[in-house]
Design a protein around this motif. Structure first.
Motif, PDB file in Angstrom:
ATOM      1  N   LEU A   1       0.911  -1.238  -0.086  1.00 13.50           N
ATOM      2  CA  LEU A   1       0.146   0.055  -0.214  1.00 13.50           C
ATOM      3  C   LEU A   1       0.914   1.227  -0.183  1.00 13.50           C
ATOM      4  N   GLY A   2       2.164   1.098   0.047  1.00 19.36           N
ATOM      5  CA  GLY A   2       2.964   2.032  -0.109  1.00 19.36           C
ATOM      6  C   GLY A   2       3.110   3.100   1.053  1.00 19.36           C
ATOM      7  N   ASN A   3       2.674   2.658   2.432  1.00 18.74           N
ATOM      8  CA  ASN A   3       2.526   3.790   3.545  1.00 18.74           C
ATOM      9  C   ASN A   3       3.493   3.262   4.465  1.00 18.74           C
ATOM     10  N   ALA A   4       4.355   2.064   4.310  1.00 11.01           N
ATOM     11  CA  ALA A   4       5.317   1.441   5.207  1.00 11.01           C
ATOM     12  C   ALA A   4       6.216   2.344   6.013  1.00 11.01           C
ATOM     13  N   ILE A   5       6.631   2.149   7.208  1.00 12.71           N
ATOM     14  CA  ILE A   5       7.363   2.884   8.182  1.00 12.71           C
ATOM     15  C   ILE A   5       8.553   2.050   8.356  1.00 12.71           C
ATOM     16  N   ASN A   6       9.494   2.711   8.087  1.00 11.27           N
ATOM     17  CA  ASN A   6      10.804   1.941   8.291  1.00 11.27           C
ATOM     18  C   ASN A   6      11.152   2.082   9.622  1.00 11.27           C
ATOM     19  N   PRO A   7      11.424   0.645  10.373  1.00 10.62           N
ATOM     20  CA  PRO A   7      11.509   0.525  11.622  1.00 10.62           C
ATOM     21  C   PRO A   7      13.187   1.060  12.106  1.00 10.62           C
ATOM     22  N   TRP A   8      13.995   1.258  11.124  1.00 13.78           N
ATOM     23  CA  TRP A   8      15.376   1.448  11.614  1.00 13.78           C
ATOM     24  C   TRP A   8      15.331   3.221  11.440  1.00 13.78           C
ATOM     25  N   GLU A   9      14.462   3.772  10.893  1.00 17.17           N
ATOM     26  CA  GLU A   9      14.227   5.337  10.963  1.00 17.17           C
ATOM     27  C   GLU A   9      13.872   5.559  12.553  1.00 17.17           C
ATOM     28  N   LEU A  10      12.990   4.704  12.705  1.00 19.19           N
ATOM     29  CA  LEU A  10      12.350   5.055  14.123  1.00 19.19           C
ATOM     30  C   LEU A  10      13.277   4.940  15.147  1.00 19.19           C
ATOM     31  N   LEU A  11      14.050   3.762  14.998  1.00 19.55           N
ATOM     32  CA  LEU A  11      15.103   3.519  15.943  1.00 19.55           C
ATOM     33  C   LEU A  11      16.189   4.579  16.284  1.00 19.55           C
ATOM     34  N   GLU A  12      16.551   4.884  14.978  1.00 17.61           N
ATOM     35  CA  GLU A  12      17.673   6.001  15.051  1.00 17.61           C
ATOM     36  C   GLU A  12      17.119   7.428  15.479  1.00 17.61           C
ATOM     37  N   GLN A  13      15.955   7.595  15.294  1.00 12.20           N
ATOM     38  CA  GLN A  13      15.352   8.747  15.988  1.00 12.20           C
ATOM     39  C   GLN A  13      15.134   9.089  17.394  1.00 12.20           C
ATOM     40  N   TYR A  14      14.390   7.884  17.707  1.00 14.03           N
ATOM     41  CA  TYR A  14      13.857   7.836  19.084  1.00 14.03           C
ATOM     42  C   TYR A  14      14.886   6.830  20.027  1.00 14.03           C
ATOM     43  N   GLY A  15      15.471   6.029  19.414  1.00 15.13           N
ATOM     44  CA  GLY A  15      16.292   4.849  20.345  1.00 15.13           C
ATOM     45  C   GLY A  15      15.153   3.543  20.583  1.00 15.13           C
ATOM     46  N   LEU A  16      16.095   2.572  20.712  1.00 10.34           N
ATOM     47  CA  LEU A  16      15.258   1.344  20.789  1.00 10.34           C
ATOM     48  C   LEU A  16      14.354   1.188  21.981  1.00 10.34           C
ATOM     49  N   ASP A  17      14.639   1.628  23.108  1.00 10.04           N
ATOM     50  CA  ASP A  17      13.870   1.445  24.358  1.00 10.04           C
ATOM     51  C   ASP A  17      12.579   2.026  24.167  1.00 10.04           C
ATOM     52  N   PRO A  18      12.838   3.428  23.650  1.00 14.18           N
ATOM     53  CA  PRO A  18      11.610   4.067  23.650  1.00 14.18           C
ATOM     54  C   PRO A  18      10.515   3.710  22.736  1.00 14.18           C
ATOM     55  N   VAL A  19      11.030   3.050  21.542  1.00 14.28           N
ATOM     56  CA  VAL A  19      10.345   2.658  20.429  1.00 14.28           C
ATOM     57  C   VAL A  19       9.447   1.256  21.127  1.00 14.28           C
ATOM     58  N   ARG A  20      10.476   0.237  21.588  1.00 13.60           N
ATOM     59  CA  ARG A  20       9.572  -0.899  22.329  1.00 13.60           C
ATOM     60  C   ARG A  20       8.616  -0.677  23.227  1.00 13.60           C
ATOM     61  N   TYR A  21       9.087   0.397  24.060  1.00 13.46           N
ATOM     62  CA  TYR A  21       8.001   0.917  24.967  1.00 13.46           C
ATOM     63  C   TYR A  21       6.618   1.110  24.312  1.00 13.46           C
ATOM     64  N   PHE A  22       6.855   2.215  23.257  1.00 12.69           N
ATOM     65  CA  PHE A  22       5.673   3.077  22.700  1.00 12.69           C
ATOM     66  C   PHE A  22       4.758   1.720  21.965  1.00 12.69           C
TER      67      PHE A  22
END
Ligand code: MSP
Length: 507
Positions: free
Chosen positions: A302-323
């Motif tokens: 559908l072309g609306n994918a979110i790249n998990p690595w971009e999130l990890l880079e911006q927010y850090g692993l644990d905040p993303v895991r928590y969220f």
């Protein structure tokens, strides 16, 4: 504290037709949180993930890229393995369906079904959706499109069928006797109404496709990708050796975590295959919802994918895991927004957890040089915090047994707010200027708070392992003990290290 001695946790195995996205990431994360929790709770855990490498979807994508399917899957498996590693997920095994151990297991499973008269040769004429790798009835289509929105093609070919229709009654009986075998309840009801609608025999081989596990003893047929894929759950336990230690220990004590789109494969076809092979059906299948963006399923197609690595880079692993496990109840859909992720990181992690850790430990550094004070008599507020972990252990175990990670975190977050309020009321910055009695009250309060932080960090560790390891080090624990250590006494002789901030405030 463990309510279940052995637990086998699985994620779906991922198709390799595209790079991993947030949906894949989410499934692995949830399984990892549960696996880490149960290990610390003293259970024997096996946690497995992997990749689904056969089928039309993969072979067509390989062809488009001008590669052989084998070269293509060897390349595409890497980002999935990297996703698991970058998530700091802790699977005990990573299975690829192109491995010899799996081919042997799927072949043996097929032969068992055949020897029990569960498979016969016929011919299929009907609709097939490559995107879903699923056969559809004419009546299921709307304007020529599958219920999932995938386009379908007409398929007419000789094929083997599995006698699914024979298993309608046994399945209904199994689910009547085991209502907890499917979660959440809405998915249990959905499965039951599907079965009650009548089961037809299922096409389980493809003769127009060569990329798959060959049907034993027959030229020109490969296994339908779902019978191949589902068998992975047995392969990792050593199937066909059902007497192996792993098989005897972990089957059927499984919790299959799946997305809601693949419910039917796991709650209808899979238990039917197993019963037909003389193997007990899975103890539990839990279907999580979809992550959506503007209420549309997030997916590559559908072309609306979110790249998990971009999130990890911006927010850090644990905040993303928590969220991802905090904001929605497992089983429901969640609409992804960076604003919500930002708020969560700011408010709950930086302002509430990070703040309490910093307030308590930096005060201790200033006034005792990092030494945990010896406590005096505990009053009611101190006892509440001191016994919080011990008192909530049973409830936390129950939440995890029901896959209620959001509820588990809600309780921890509320307790952290109370911890912050207690620190404010204690006002050690005032007490430290007072008399002997004030100093004793300050010491008792700070001791209680260090204790509380220790217990909170242990319970939060399955969700945010790296940050909680740091908190535990800062309160004097060199490793991460199991949950038996909740409420254990602290070593008041120890000098704690200088605390460092845990969470950045984000954007
Ligand atoms: N290969 C099959 C599974 C075989 S298991 C024996 C498959 N693979 S998949 O790669 O297409 O999907 C894997 C998982 O990702 C599924 O559980 C699916 O529900 C999940 N997700 C894919 N997109 C998703 C979201 N947008 N949100 C949450 N999870 C979703 O199906």
């Amino acid at each position: 504290m463990s309510t279940q001695a052995c637990i086998y946790l699985t994620t779906p195995i991922f198709y390799l037709n595209a790079e991993p996205h947030i949906g894949h990431f989410y499934t692995v994360l949830v399984a990892d949180v549960l696996a880490r929790f149960w290990r610390k709770a003293g259970a024997r855990v096996k946690f497995v993930t992997g990749t689904d490498e056969h089928g039309s979807k993969v072979s067509q994508t390989a062809e488009k890229k001008g590669m052989t399917p084998q070269d293509y899957v060897d390349k595409m498996v890497k980002p999935f393995q990297k996703m698991v590693a970058d998530l700091h997920a802790t699977p005990d095994d990573f299975i690829r369906t192109t491995e010899p151990r799996h081919k042997a297991s799927a072949t043996a499973f097929w032969q068992t079904l055949e020897s029990k008269g569960q498979i016969y040769l016929g011919s299929y004429a009907g609709w097939y959706a490559v995107r879903d790798e699923a056969f559809y009835e004419e009546s299921e289509l709307t304007h020529g499109v599958a219920p999932s929105g995938a386009s379908v093609e007409w398929v007419e070919e000789p094929c083997y069928f599995f006698r699914l229709s024979h298993w309608e009654k046994p399945l209904l009986q199994f689910y009547a006797e085991n209502p907890e075998a499917i979660g959440p309840k809405s998915r249990y009801n959905e499965t039951l109404s599907f079965i009650k609608g009548g089961l037809r025999d299922l096409a389980v081989s493809r003769s127009r496709l060569s990329w798959g596990i060959p049907i034993p003893g027959v030229e020109g047929h490969v296994m339908y990708v779902w019978i191949d894929a589902l068998t992975n759950y047995l392969t990792v336990l050593g199937y066909p050796d059902i007497h192996s230690e792993a098989f005897q220990t972990f089957w059927p004590h499984v919790c299959h975590l799946v997305g809601k789109d693949i419910l039917r494969f796991h709650t209808v076809y899979w238990p039917a295959f197993l019963m037909a092979a003389g193997i007990a059906p899975p103890k539990r299948v839990f279907a999580h919802g979809w992550w959506t963006r503007d209420k549309q399923k997030i997916s590559k197609s559908l072309g609306n994918a979110i790249n998990p690595w971009e999130l990890l880079e911006q927010y850090g692993l644990d905040p993303v895991r928590y969220f991802f496990v905090r904001t929605i109840r497992l089983g429901q859909d969640g609409d992804f927004s960076e604003e919500a992720l930002n708020n969560c990181t700011h408010h709950e992690l930086a302002d509430t957890l990070g703040n309490l850790v910093m307030r308590v430990l930096s005060f201790l550094q200033k006034h005792t040089g990092g030494k945990i004070p010896v406590p005096g008599q505990l009053g009611l507020p101190e006892r509440t915090l001191r016994l919080w972990g011990q008192n909530r252990k049973r409830a936390f175990t129950q939440f995890m047994a029901e896959q209620r990670i959001d509820q588990y975190l809600e309780e921890i977050f509320l307790a952290l707010q109370q911890g912050n309020q207690y620190m404010t009321q204690l006002a050690p910055w005032v007490l430290c200027k007072g008399d002997e009695e004030d100093l004793q009250a300050m010491g008792t309060g700070l001791h209680t708070l260090v204790h509380f932080l220790h217990d909170v960090a242990l319970f939060l560790w399955p969700i945010m392992p790296d940050s909680c390891e740091k908190i535990l080090q800062q309160v004097g624990c060199l490793d991460v003990p199991d949950f038996k250590a909740v409420g254990a006494s602290l070593d008041t002789e120890k000098i704690l290290p200088v605390p460092v901030p845990l969470f950045a405030k984000g954007e």
